[in-house]
Motif scaffolding. Structure first.
Motif, short mmCIF file in Angstrom:
data_model
loop_
_atom_site.label_atom_id
_atom_site.label_comp_id
_atom_site.label_asym_id
_atom_site.label_seq_id
_atom_site.Cartn_x
_atom_site.Cartn_y
_atom_site.Cartn_z
N ALA A 6 0.84 -1.20 0.00
CA ALA A 6 0.00 0.00 0.00
C ALA A 6 0.87 1.25 0.00
CB ALA A 6 -0.93 -0.01 1.21
N LEU A 7 1.93 1.25 0.78
CA LEU A 7 2.84 2.41 0.79
C LEU A 7 3.53 2.54 -0.56
CD1 LEU A 7 4.08 4.78 2.27
CD2 LEU A 7 5.85 3.22 3.12
N ARG A 8 3.92 1.42 -1.17
CA ARG A 8 4.58 1.45 -2.48
C ARG A 8 3.71 2.18 -3.50
NH1 ARG A 8 8.28 -1.83 -3.45
NH2 ARG A 8 7.48 -3.56 -2.23
N ARG A 9 2.41 1.98 -3.41
CA ARG A 9 1.49 2.62 -4.36
C ARG A 9 1.28 4.10 -4.05
NH1 ARG A 9 -2.27 -1.42 -6.89
NH2 ARG A 9 -1.34 -3.44 -6.40
N GLY A 53 9.44 12.33 -3.61
CA GLY A 53 9.27 12.45 -2.17
C GLY A 53 8.12 13.34 -1.72
N LEU A 54 7.19 13.65 -2.65
CA LEU A 54 6.07 14.53 -2.30
C LEU A 54 5.18 13.92 -1.23
CD1 LEU A 54 5.08 15.85 -5.84
CD2 LEU A 54 6.48 16.99 -4.09
N TRP A 55 4.90 12.61 -1.36
CA TRP A 55 4.03 11.96 -0.38
C TRP A 55 4.63 12.06 1.01
CZ3 TRP A 55 4.53 8.17 3.21
CH2 TRP A 55 3.35 7.70 3.78
N LEU A 56 5.92 11.80 1.12
CA LEU A 56 6.58 11.83 2.42
C LEU A 56 6.67 13.25 2.98
CD1 LEU A 56 7.70 9.95 4.50
CD2 LEU A 56 9.93 10.11 3.39
N ARG A 57 6.93 14.22 2.11
CA ARG A 57 6.95 15.62 2.59
C ARG A 57 5.57 16.04 3.09
NH1 ARG A 57 10.90 16.58 -1.68
NH2 ARG A 57 9.26 17.21 -3.10
N TRP A 78 12.47 8.82 8.99
CA TRP A 78 13.03 8.81 7.65
C TRP A 78 13.59 10.17 7.26
CZ3 TRP A 78 14.60 5.01 4.94
CH2 TRP A 78 14.91 5.19 3.59
N ASP A 79 14.73 10.17 6.61
CA ASP A 79 15.33 11.39 6.10
C ASP A 79 14.69 11.70 4.75
OD1 ASP A 79 18.73 12.32 5.15
OD2 ASP A 79 16.87 13.43 5.13
N THR A 80 13.88 12.75 4.70
CA THR A 80 13.08 13.02 3.50
C THR A 80 13.87 13.70 2.39
OG1 THR A 80 12.33 15.13 4.37
CG2 THR A 80 10.96 13.20 4.82
N THR A 81 15.08 14.13 2.64
CA THR A 81 15.77 14.89 1.61
C THR A 81 16.88 14.14 0.89
OG1 THR A 81 17.28 15.80 3.24
CG2 THR A 81 15.29 17.08 2.74
N SER A 82 17.48 13.13 1.51
CA SER A 82 18.67 12.56 0.88
C SER A 82 18.52 11.13 0.36
CB SER A 82 19.84 12.60 1.86
OG SER A 82 19.58 11.77 2.97
N ARG A 83 17.46 10.44 0.69
CA ARG A 83 17.33 9.05 0.26
C ARG A 83 16.07 8.87 -0.57
NH1 ARG A 83 18.60 6.82 6.11
NH2 ARG A 83 17.19 5.15 5.56
N LEU A 128 12.89 3.79 1.37
CA LEU A 128 11.92 3.81 2.46
C LEU A 128 11.15 2.51 2.50
CD1 LEU A 128 10.14 5.05 4.70
CD2 LEU A 128 8.81 6.15 2.88
N LEU A 129 10.74 2.03 1.34
CA LEU A 129 9.97 0.78 1.28
C LEU A 129 10.79 -0.39 1.81
CD1 LEU A 129 8.43 1.38 -2.22
CD2 LEU A 129 7.24 1.51 -0.02
N GLY A 130 12.04 -0.46 1.41
CA GLY A 130 12.91 -1.53 1.90
C GLY A 130 13.14 -1.44 3.40
N THR A 131 13.33 -0.21 3.89
CA THR A 131 13.53 0.00 5.32
C THR A 131 12.28 -0.40 6.10
OG1 THR A 131 15.12 1.78 4.96
CG2 THR A 131 14.00 1.74 7.10
N LEU A 132 11.12 0.02 5.62
CA LEU A 132 9.87 -0.34 6.29
C LEU A 132 9.70 -1.85 6.33
CD1 LEU A 132 7.15 0.44 7.58
CD2 LEU A 132 6.21 0.49 5.26
N ASP A 133 9.89 -2.49 5.20
CA ASP A 133 9.72 -3.95 5.15
C ASP A 133 10.70 -4.63 6.10
OD1 ASP A 133 8.44 -6.28 4.14
OD2 ASP A 133 10.11 -6.60 2.77
#
Length: 166
Positions: free
Chosen positions: A51-54, A60-64, A125-130, A135-140
């Motif tokens: 769901a996050l992947r989608r 990075g707009l969604w995360l910001r 999560w660092d929203t500016t550099s990665r 993020l998906l891999g880290t979450l999983d």
């Protein structure tokens, strides 16, 4: 079941576009999910990550947007309601597999634990550099040990309580 890794799609979940990430995960067509040997924290994890992947985008707009909304005192009531709803959907999915109510200790605990872990990953999560795919891999990866513990609890307290279609 552990030999063949279940997926969100095989578990009968779909993601509908719209606000939120997991709030829109529901069994297809209001039906109970298809048969599994037991309720599966692995399936729930797969659904959360898919769901996050989608929802995420490479810019990075969604995360910001998440960071802005999460930090807004004016939107705190709406944000809290959203995250309670998020946990309730996960709890409802677990309940549909175990025969529990969505408010049972087992279902609500799993919904709340995954919601708290999801938020912790996003907030850290660092929203500016990665890039978003990291993020998906880290979450999983971060959800794996939690879901293993939750699966052990499900197995110990649920036995063969998964319900099959029919």
């Amino acid at each position: 079941m552990r030999d063949e890794e279940p997926t969100c799609r095989s578990a009968g979940c779909v993601h509908r576009r719209g606000r939120g990430v997991v709030r829109h995960l529901r069994p297809r067509g209001g039906r109970r999910p298809g048969p599994l040997v037991t309720a599966s924290a692995t399936v729930v994890r797969a659904c959360v990550v898919e769901a996050l992947r989608r929802s995420v985008d490479d810019r990075g707009l969604w995360l910001r947007r998440f960071v802005a909304l999460d930090g807004s005192a004016e939107l705190r009531t709406e944000a809290l309601a959203h995250w309670v709803s998020w946990a309730d959907v996960v709890a409802g999915y677990v309940a549909s597999r175990t025969g529990d109510s969505g408010r049972s200790l087992r279902s609500a605990s799993i919904g709340g634990a995954l919601q708290a872990a999801f938020l912790a990953v996003l907030r850290g999560w660092d929203t500016t550099s990665r890039p978003a795919h990291e993020l998906l891999g880290t979450l999983d990866q971060d959800l794996v040990p939690l879901c293993e513990v939750l699966q052990g609890w499900l197995d110990a307290t649920c036995g063969g309580c998964a319900r099959s279609e029919g």
